[in-house]
Design an enzyme around this catalytic site. Structure first.
Site, PDB file in Angstrom:
ATOM      1  N   HIS A  82       0.864  -1.333  -0.246  1.00 52.03           N
ATOM      2  CA  HIS A  82       0.029   0.011   0.021  1.00 52.03           C
ATOM      3  C   HIS A  82       0.793   1.150   0.044  1.00 52.03           C
ATOM      4  CE1 HIS A  82      -2.647   2.950   1.935  1.00 52.03           C
ATOM      5  NE2 HIS A  82      -3.828   2.234   1.578  1.00 52.03           N
ATOM      6  N   GLN A 117      -4.409  -5.120   6.852  1.00 48.53           N
ATOM      7  CA  GLN A 117      -5.610  -5.964   6.509  1.00 48.53           C
ATOM      8  C   GLN A 117      -5.329  -7.399   7.298  1.00 48.53           C
ATOM      9  OE1 GLN A 117      -7.967  -5.034   4.882  1.00 48.53           O
ATOM     10  NE2 GLN A 117      -6.959  -3.220   4.018  1.00 48.53           N
ATOM     11  N   LYS A 165     -10.370  -0.446  10.694  1.00 46.00           N
ATOM     12  CA  LYS A 165     -10.397  -1.744   9.745  1.00 46.00           C
ATOM     13  C   LYS A 165     -10.721  -2.887  10.695  1.00 46.00           C
ATOM     14  CE  LYS A 165      -7.143   0.056   6.380  1.00 46.00           C
ATOM     15  NZ  LYS A 165      -7.786   0.575   5.241  1.00 46.00           N
ATOM     16  N   CYS A 205      -4.929   2.643  -3.438  1.00 48.27           N
ATOM     17  CA  CYS A 205      -3.417   3.168  -3.005  1.00 48.27           C
ATOM     18  C   CYS A 205      -2.251   2.141  -3.244  1.00 48.27           C
ATOM     19  CB  CYS A 205      -3.811   3.335  -1.523  1.00 48.27           C
ATOM     20  SG  CYS A 205      -4.938   4.632  -1.104  1.00 48.27           S
TER      21      CYS A 205
HETATM   22  C1  LIG Z   1      -2.290  -2.904   3.855  1.00 51.05           C
HETATM   23  C2  LIG Z   1      -2.600  -1.512   4.236  1.00 51.05           C
HETATM   24  N1  LIG Z   1      -1.759  -0.587   4.899  1.00 51.05           N
HETATM   25  C3  LIG Z   1      -1.733   0.393   5.595  1.00 51.05           C
HETATM   26  C4  LIG Z   1      -2.922   1.080   5.203  1.00 51.05           C
HETATM   27  C5  LIG Z   1      -3.107   2.455   5.683  1.00 51.05           C
HETATM   28  O1  LIG Z   1      -4.193   2.170   6.844  1.00 51.05           O
HETATM   29  P1  LIG Z   1      -4.657   3.903   7.620  1.00 51.05           P
HETATM   30  O2  LIG Z   1      -5.225   4.629   6.269  1.00 51.05           O
HETATM   31  O3  LIG Z   1      -5.812   3.129   8.454  1.00 51.05           O
HETATM   32  O4  LIG Z   1      -3.382   4.466   8.081  1.00 51.05           O
HETATM   33  C6  LIG Z   1      -4.075   0.220   4.425  1.00 51.05           C
HETATM   34  C7  LIG Z   1      -5.276   1.214   4.123  1.00 51.05           C
HETATM   35  O5  LIG Z   1      -6.040   0.670   3.211  1.00 51.05           O
HETATM   36  C8  LIG Z   1      -3.860  -0.748   4.096  1.00 51.05           C
HETATM   37  O6  LIG Z   1      -4.840  -1.464   3.537  1.00 51.05           O
END
Ligand SMILES: Cc1ncc(COP(=O)(O)O)c(C=O)c1O
Length: 426
Positions: free
Chosen positions: A143, A223, A246, A384
Site C-alpha cells: 500500500h 489487513q 479496519k 492506494c
Molecule cells: C495494507 C494497508 N496498509 C496500510 C493502510 C493504511 O491504513 P490507514 O489509512 O488506516 O492508516 C491500509 C489502508 O487501506 C492498508 O490496506
C-alpha cells in the site's frame, strides 16, 4: 463446512443463519446496526471492509459510556475522572498487548493508524539507522502507506529503496527477496495481507530470512489483524502496524507494536506534552516507552473503542473469523471467476478475504456505480497501490472485501449485480 439453520431475526423477519466454522453470521449481523439501513431502497450489501469495517454496538456503547462516565485528560490529573480515564486508556493498551501476544504493554504505542505507525518507524528508527548508501527493502505488494514513508526516508538520507518482485499470481518471490538483502539493508517493510489482491504474504519466512542477516522487519498488518490470528511473539517481527477502523473499531486510533529494546533506543517521533520526563530551555529528557512516542493528548475514546472491538473479535474467535472469510472468498472466487469477461487480479494460493477483478470493456468505476444502485458497496480504483496496478497492467480494479458479517447470499447478490453491469454494457 457451512451448516444452515433457521432463526428469528431481530428485524422480525425469518432469516437463514449461516454457521460457518463456528461463526453464527446472522447473530453477528444483529450486532451491526448499519447493516439494517437501506441504500437506494435496497438492503445494504457492504463489501468494502478492506477500506473500513462497520462497527458493532459494543464499540459504540463503549465510546458513549466513556464520554458519559469517565472522560478526562489522561496521565496528568490527580482527580477521580483523570484516574478513571488513565485506567481505561492503559487497560486498552493491555487488551491490545494480549490480542497481539506482545510481551509487555509498553511495546504497544497508540497512534492514529497504520499510516502513522509506519511513518513513526521510518522517521524514528529509520532516521537514526539509515545513512547514505544504505538500503531499505519493501515488496511490490505494498500500500502507498508502506512505500512513501520509506521513499521520504531514502530521499532524506541518500539511501536506496529496493522492491522485491511478485509473480503473476501476486505472490512474493522469496528467492528474489532474499537476493535483495545485503550488508547495507537496514530494514525490511512488508505487508502481511495485500489490500489490493488479498495475498497472504509468507511473513514468517520473510522475517527468518531478514533476521538471518540481523535486519529488522516491520510488518504492515492493516489487513491482517481484522482477518487472522496474529501473534507478534511467534512471528518474531520487530514492528507491527495496524488500524483500529479496519478492525471493527473507531477511526483515529491505531497501533504500533515494537520490540521494547528497539523502542527504548529510538529517538522520539514527535515532541510535545506527555512524551517528556523534564524540560528546560537548554535540554529535554524523554519519558519511558510507550509514552515517549505518544506526544500530546491521545485519542482516549478511540483506545476505549478499540478495546471493545478487540474484545468483540475475541468473543467471535479469530480462527472462526479466518475460516468464515476463507469460505466467503472460496465461494466468491468460484462464482465470479466463471463469469465470462471477468478476470480475477490476484490468484495467490494463500489469500485472505479480498477479491479484486476487472471486466472486459467496462471501467471499474462503472461497475462500482451500477452496483451502488443495487445497494452493493465495493471499492473501485487503484486501492492506494498504483505500482501494483501497473505490475498487472491495469489502472484500477473492482474490489470486494469481506468481513465477519458478510454472507454467501450477499456474494450471490454481488454476482447478480455484475450480471446487471454486463447487461448495461452489452
Ligand atoms: C495494507 C494497508 N496498509 C496500510 C493502510 C493504511 O491504513 P490507514 O489509512 O488506516 O492508516 C491500509 C489502508 O487501506 C492498508 O490496506
Amino acid at each position: 463446512m457451512t451448516k444452515v439453520l433457521r432463526m428469528p431475526s431481530s428485524q422480525g423477519r425469518a432469516a437463514v443463519g449461516e454457521i460457518a466454522s463456528g461463526l453464527d453470521v446472522e447473530q453477528v449481523r444483529r450486532d451491526f446496526p448499519i447493516l439494517y439501513r437501506k441504500v437506494h431502497d435496497r438492503d445494504l450489501v457492504y463489501l468494502d471492509n478492506a477500506a473500513t469495517s462497520q462497527k458493532p454496538g459494543a464499540v459504540m456503547e463503549a465510546i458513549t459510556r466513556y464520554y458519559e462516565q469517565d472522560n478526562s485528560n489522561i496521565h496528568r490529573g490527580v482527580h477521580y475522572l483523570a484516574e478513571r480515564a488513565t485506567a481505561e486508556f492503559e487497560a486498552a493498551r493491555q487488551t491490545v498487548q494480549s490480542f497481539l501476544n506482545a510481551r509487555r504493554p509498553e511495546e504497544i504505542i497508540f497512534v492514529r493508524g497504520a499510516t502513522e505507525a509506519i511513518n513513526l518507524v521510518a522517521q524514528s528508527y529509520g532516521r537514526s539507522h539509515v545513512s547514505a548508501g544504505d538500503e531499505v527493502v519493501i515488496t511490490a505488494l505494498e500500500h502507498h502507506s508502506n512505500i512513501v514513508p520509506w521513499q521520504i526516508l531514502c530521499e532524506q538520507k541518500g539511501a536506496k529503496l529496493w522492491v522485491a518482485p511478485i509473480n503473476d499470481d501476486g505472490e512474493l518471490i522469496l528467492e528474489e527477496f532474499d537476493r535483495l538483502l545485503g550488508p547495507r539493508t537496514k530494514i525490511v517493510a512488508v505487508s502481511h495481507v495485500s489490500n489490493a489482491l488479498g495475498t497472504l504474504n509468507p511473513v514468517a519466512a520473510v522475517i527468518r530470512m531478514a533476521h538471518a542477516r540481523n535486519i529488522p522487519v516491520l510488518v504492515d498488518g492493516a489487513q491482517a489483524v481484522p482477518r487472522l490470528p496474529v501473534d507478534v511473539a511467534k512471528l518474531d517481527c520487530d514492528f507491527y502496524a495496524f488500524s483500529g477502523h479496519k478492525t471493527y473499531g473507531p477511526t483515529g486510533i491505531g497501533v504500533l507494536y515494537g520490540k521494547s529494546n528497539l523502542l527504548e533506543a529510538m529517538p522520539p517521533y514527535q515532541g510535545g506534552g506527555d512524551m517528556i520526563s523534564s524540560v528546560t530551555f537548554e535540554k529535554t529528557t524523554y519519558n519511558k516507552i510507550p509514552h515517549k512516542f505518544e506526544a500530546g493528548t491521545p485519542d482516549m475514546s478511540g483506545a476505549v473503542g478499540l478495546k471493545a472491538a478487540l474484545e468483540y473479535l475475541n468473543r467471535l474467535g479469530m480462527n472462526n473469523i479466518a475460516a468464515h472469510e476463507s469460505e466467503l472468498l472460496d465461494h466468491a472466487t468460484a462464482v465470479i471467476s466463471t463469469i465470462p469477461g471477468i478476470r480475477v487480479v490476484g490468484t495467490a494460493k494463500e489469500k485472505a478475504g479480498v477479491l479484486s477483478f476487472v471486466m472486459e470493456g467496462v471501467h471499474p468505476h462503472d461497475i462500482g456505480t451500477i452496483l451502488d444502485q443495487e445497494g452493493i458497496a465495493i471499492r473501485t480504483g487503484h486501492h492506494c497501490a498504483q505500482p501494483l496496478m501497473e505490475r498487472f497492467g491495469v489502472d484500477a480494479t473492482a474490489r470486494a472485501s469481506f468481513g465477519v458479517y458478510n454472507t454467501k447470499r450477499e456474494i450471490d447478490a454481488l454476482v447478480r449485480g455484475i450480471e446487471k453491469v454486463k447487461e448495461v454494457f452489452s
